[in-house]
Scaffold this motif. Sequence first.
Motif, PDB file in Angstrom:
ATOM      1  N   LEU A 176      15.961  51.601  37.281  1.00 21.52           N
ATOM      2  CA  LEU A 176      14.522  51.569  37.530  1.00 21.52           C
ATOM      3  C   LEU A 176      13.752  51.806  36.236  1.00 21.52           C
ATOM      4  O   LEU A 176      13.842  52.880  35.643  1.00 21.52           O
ATOM      5  CB  LEU A 176      14.144  52.630  38.566  1.00 21.52           C
ATOM      6  N   GLN A 177      13.003  50.786  35.809  1.00 21.39           N
ATOM      7  CA  GLN A 177      12.145  50.914  34.632  1.00 21.39           C
ATOM      8  C   GLN A 177      10.722  51.188  35.076  1.00 21.39           C
ATOM      9  O   GLN A 177      10.116  50.388  35.800  1.00 21.39           O
ATOM     10  CB  GLN A 177      12.189  49.626  33.817  1.00 21.39           C
ATOM     11  N   LEU A 178      10.172  52.311  34.667  1.00 21.09           N
ATOM     12  CA  LEU A 178       8.796  52.688  34.971  1.00 21.09           C
ATOM     13  C   LEU A 178       7.969  52.670  33.685  1.00 21.09           C
ATOM     14  O   LEU A 178       8.531  52.751  32.579  1.00 21.09           O
ATOM     15  CB  LEU A 178       8.758  54.083  35.607  1.00 21.09           C
ATOM     16  N   PRO A 179       6.662  52.590  33.784  1.00 21.62           N
ATOM     17  CA  PRO A 179       5.824  52.493  32.579  1.00 21.62           C
ATOM     18  C   PRO A 179       5.571  53.838  31.908  1.00 21.62           C
ATOM     19  O   PRO A 179       4.438  54.133  31.503  1.00 21.62           O
ATOM     20  CB  PRO A 179       4.530  51.872  33.120  1.00 21.62           C
ATOM     21  N   ASP A 180       6.603  54.662  31.797  1.00 20.13           N
ATOM     22  CA  ASP A 180       6.427  55.980  31.178  1.00 20.13           C
ATOM     23  C   ASP A 180       7.135  56.103  29.845  1.00 20.13           C
ATOM     24  O   ASP A 180       7.137  57.181  29.241  1.00 20.13           O
ATOM     25  CB  ASP A 180       6.916  57.078  32.131  1.00 20.13           C
ATOM     26  N   GLY A 181       7.770  55.002  29.404  1.00 24.29           N
ATOM     27  CA  GLY A 181       8.458  55.040  28.123  1.00 24.29           C
ATOM     28  C   GLY A 181       9.817  55.692  28.162  1.00 24.29           C
ATOM     29  O   GLY A 181      10.533  55.702  27.145  1.00 24.29           O
ATOM     30  N   ALA A 182      10.200  56.243  29.314  1.00 25.46           N
ATOM     31  CA  ALA A 182      11.500  56.898  29.423  1.00 25.46           C
ATOM     32  C   ALA A 182      12.603  55.874  29.664  1.00 25.46           C
ATOM     33  O   ALA A 182      12.341  54.717  30.045  1.00 25.46           O
ATOM     34  CB  ALA A 182      11.479  57.911  30.567  1.00 25.46           C
ATOM     35  N   ALA A 183      13.832  56.286  29.438  1.00 26.03           N
ATOM     36  CA  ALA A 183      14.967  55.410  29.709  1.00 26.03           C
ATOM     37  C   ALA A 183      15.027  55.102  31.205  1.00 26.03           C
ATOM     38  O   ALA A 183      14.644  55.940  32.038  1.00 26.03           O
ATOM     39  CB  ALA A 183      16.262  56.085  29.267  1.00 26.03           C
ATOM     40  N   PRO A 184      15.480  53.916  31.581  1.00 27.14           N
ATOM     41  CA  PRO A 184      15.570  53.576  33.007  1.00 27.14           C
ATOM     42  C   PRO A 184      16.433  54.582  33.771  1.00 27.14           C
ATOM     43  O   PRO A 184      17.440  55.077  33.242  1.00 27.14           O
ATOM     44  CB  PRO A 184      16.213  52.186  33.005  1.00 27.14           C
ATOM     45  N   ARG A 185      16.021  54.891  35.000  1.00 26.49           N
ATOM     46  CA  ARG A 185      16.791  55.782  35.867  1.00 26.49           C
ATOM     47  C   ARG A 185      17.602  54.932  36.841  1.00 26.49           C
ATOM     48  O   ARG A 185      17.079  53.992  37.430  1.00 26.49           O
ATOM     49  CB  ARG A 185      15.881  56.705  36.678  1.00 26.49           C
ATOM     50  N   HIS A 186      18.846  55.298  37.056  1.00 29.86           N
ATOM     51  CA  HIS A 186      19.690  54.526  37.968  1.00 29.86           C
ATOM     52  C   HIS A 186      19.356  54.886  39.412  1.00 29.86           C
ATOM     53  O   HIS A 186      19.190  56.054  39.767  1.00 29.86           O
ATOM     54  CB  HIS A 186      21.175  54.807  37.711  1.00 29.86           C
ATOM     55  N   VAL A 187      19.229  53.854  40.240  1.00 31.71           N
ATOM     56  CA  VAL A 187      18.976  54.015  41.662  1.00 31.71           C
ATOM     57  C   VAL A 187      20.101  53.350  42.430  1.00 31.71           C
ATOM     58  O   VAL A 187      20.397  52.177  42.225  1.00 31.71           O
ATOM     59  CB  VAL A 187      17.627  53.388  42.077  1.00 31.71           C
ATOM     60  N   SER A 188      20.742  54.110  43.288  1.00 32.23           N
ATOM     61  CA  SER A 188      21.760  53.581  44.198  1.00 32.23           C
ATOM     62  C   SER A 188      21.255  53.831  45.611  1.00 32.23           C
ATOM     63  O   SER A 188      21.327  54.937  46.130  1.00 32.23           O
ATOM     64  CB  SER A 188      23.107  54.276  43.977  1.00 32.23           C
ATOM     65  N   SER A 189      20.723  52.776  46.230  1.00 33.55           N
ATOM     66  CA  SER A 189      20.049  52.916  47.512  1.00 33.55           C
ATOM     67  C   SER A 189      21.045  52.988  48.668  1.00 33.55           C
ATOM     68  O   SER A 189      22.177  52.515  48.568  1.00 33.55           O
ATOM     69  CB  SER A 189      19.108  51.727  47.734  1.00 33.55           C
ATOM     70  N   ARG A 190      20.586  53.544  49.774  1.00 37.65           N
ATOM     71  CA  ARG A 190      21.391  53.580  51.003  1.00 37.65           C
ATOM     72  C   ARG A 190      20.930  52.526  52.003  1.00 37.65           C
ATOM     73  O   ARG A 190      21.466  52.435  53.101  1.00 37.65           O
ATOM     74  CB  ARG A 190      21.297  54.974  51.626  1.00 37.65           C
ATOM     75  N   LEU A 191      19.928  51.727  51.632  1.00 40.59           N
ATOM     76  CA  LEU A 191      19.511  50.623  52.483  1.00 40.59           C
ATOM     77  C   LEU A 191      20.497  49.471  52.363  1.00 40.59           C
ATOM     78  O   LEU A 191      21.202  49.349  51.362  1.00 40.59           O
ATOM     79  CB  LEU A 191      18.108  50.144  52.086  1.00 40.59           C
ATOM     80  N   ILE A 192      20.533  48.604  53.368  1.00 39.52           N
ATOM     81  CA  ILE A 192      21.471  47.483  53.372  1.00 39.52           C
ATOM     82  C   ILE A 192      20.728  46.194  53.083  1.00 39.52           C
ATOM     83  O   ILE A 192      19.752  45.858  53.765  1.00 39.52           O
ATOM     84  CB  ILE A 192      22.189  47.379  54.726  1.00 39.52           C
ATOM     85  N   GLY A 193      21.189  45.462  52.057  1.00 41.96           N
ATOM     86  CA  GLY A 193      20.626  44.158  51.757  1.00 41.96           C
ATOM     87  C   GLY A 193      19.934  44.103  50.409  1.00 41.96           C
ATOM     88  O   GLY A 193      19.117  44.962  50.089  1.00 41.96           O
ATOM     89  N   ALA A 194      20.261  43.070  49.621  1.00 40.51           N
ATOM     90  CA  ALA A 194      19.658  42.911  48.299  1.00 40.51           C
ATOM     91  C   ALA A 194      18.149  42.722  48.386  1.00 40.51           C
ATOM     92  O   ALA A 194      17.419  43.063  47.441  1.00 40.51           O
ATOM     93  CB  ALA A 194      20.295  41.717  47.586  1.00 40.51           C
ATOM     94  N   HIS A 195      17.674  42.194  49.519  1.00 42.01           N
ATOM     95  CA  HIS A 195      16.237  41.947  49.646  1.00 42.01           C
ATOM     96  C   HIS A 195      15.423  43.235  49.644  1.00 42.01           C
ATOM     97  O   HIS A 195      14.205  43.185  49.451  1.00 42.01           O
ATOM     98  CB  HIS A 195      15.948  41.154  50.925  1.00 42.01           C
TER      99      HIS A 195
END
Length: 482
Positions: free
Chosen positions: A274-293
């Motif tokens: 996850l890239q946010l507009p704060d200048g920080a390094a991207p944070r990894h997100v591993s979701s529990r939802l099903i589906g790439a959409h």
Amino acid sequence: MIAFTAAEIAEITSGRLDADPGITPLSVVTDSREATQGSLYVAKPGEHADGHDFIDAAFAAGAVLALVERPVSGHPSIVVADAVLAMGALAAEAVRRIRAARAEAGSRLTVVGITGSAGKTTTKDLLAGILATQGNTVAPQGSYNGEVGVPLTVFRAGTDTRYLVIEMGATGIGHIRYLAEMVKPDIGVVLAVGTAHAGEFGGVENIALAKGEMVEGLTAGGTAIINLDDERVAAMRSRTGAKVLGFSSEGRQDAQVQALNADTNAEGCPEFDLQLPDGAAPRHVSSRLIGAHHTGNLLAAAAAAWAAGVPGDHIAESLGNQAAASRWRMERTERPDGVTIINDAYNANPESMRAALRTLADLGRGRRTWAVLGAMLELGGDSIREHTAVGTQVVRLNISRLLVIGREARALYVSAVNEGSWGDECLFAETLEEAYDVLAAELQPGDLVLFKSSNSVGLRHLGDRIALPPAPTPADERSTLL
């Protein structure tokens, strides 16, 4: 709930007071069965029933005041020209009073509106989950997103509410404008412009006009959260004077919020940086939802939370912790006999249908897959063409079995047959009961079954029924006794 006296309600709604002016309801309901001690019962006329017929039941359950469109005898009431519009006026005043009270206390209320042809409820649930870690948050129950549901959500808020999340649906131009004027969102999210309700709107371009009313209705200094992967949504940037925060899972360089290295894991759940507009390094997100959409929904929630001032680390952590909060949205059930059910039949349109089928194909590698599909409603003149396209997609994705239910979806079945799926690969059932009999007889351990249709078709209930463990056969019962 903000406290209103009967006299205040009458003034706000331009109603005629037939009650003690000092009565102060504690809650608002439109269903007499939900009335409790102190409720204001709104007797609105409905499609199948008239709320005025249930006034006695509401008062028996504890209601103390009724909002009605015609005079009633024996119960305190306020007579208005239109009960639903009266609810809207009362909700607008409730939001105004909450804002004023919080400002006086040195705080604020942040209102977030969410609209789009698909993904509203999932995004609402995700955002509410993030915001709840930061302060008192009120969000709709289920899919309360119309001219009745939005006021009912507002009435659950009070002066202690820090965040108010509002889901906004529409079936015509002007609907979202009306809701936005009611709650005056500080942050407005537009997810997608699809073909849902195309028949009612008169075409996709009219849907785009309607959804864009969200960004036009933002408060001064507000923020528009825009899906830059959808061309019609991206074009809405020109329709607002608010700050624009764009999100993208497809590498749009002008997006301030992005999903980098997006993929799905073995369970079909989205993963990305996850890239946010704060200048920080991207944070990894591993979701529990099903589906790439769902990647787009996750990004939308992240962008809205960022606009609301939530730190990036909290956003990423919350997104990784949340599973589906509302029922029948890619809801996964593992039966004891090894059959997996994915019930995504709360609603359906061509875009969400295609996404669900792709997920079924991805998850079903090495398994026998079933697509149990019903009609996509409210497509107008595009209905046959869109159902035909879905039938073709099922075959090209190599879904093992297709079970189509109901005459309104028959074009889907015919298309699959014409594309080369026949015999027991492709089946048609007139009714849900016929479909149940087919599935009860033919499902085998290891099968993966997707249920998908528009809400009123009722496939979600068939999915629930099939998700139950199969009843033991007489032979099984004898072996247990022995």
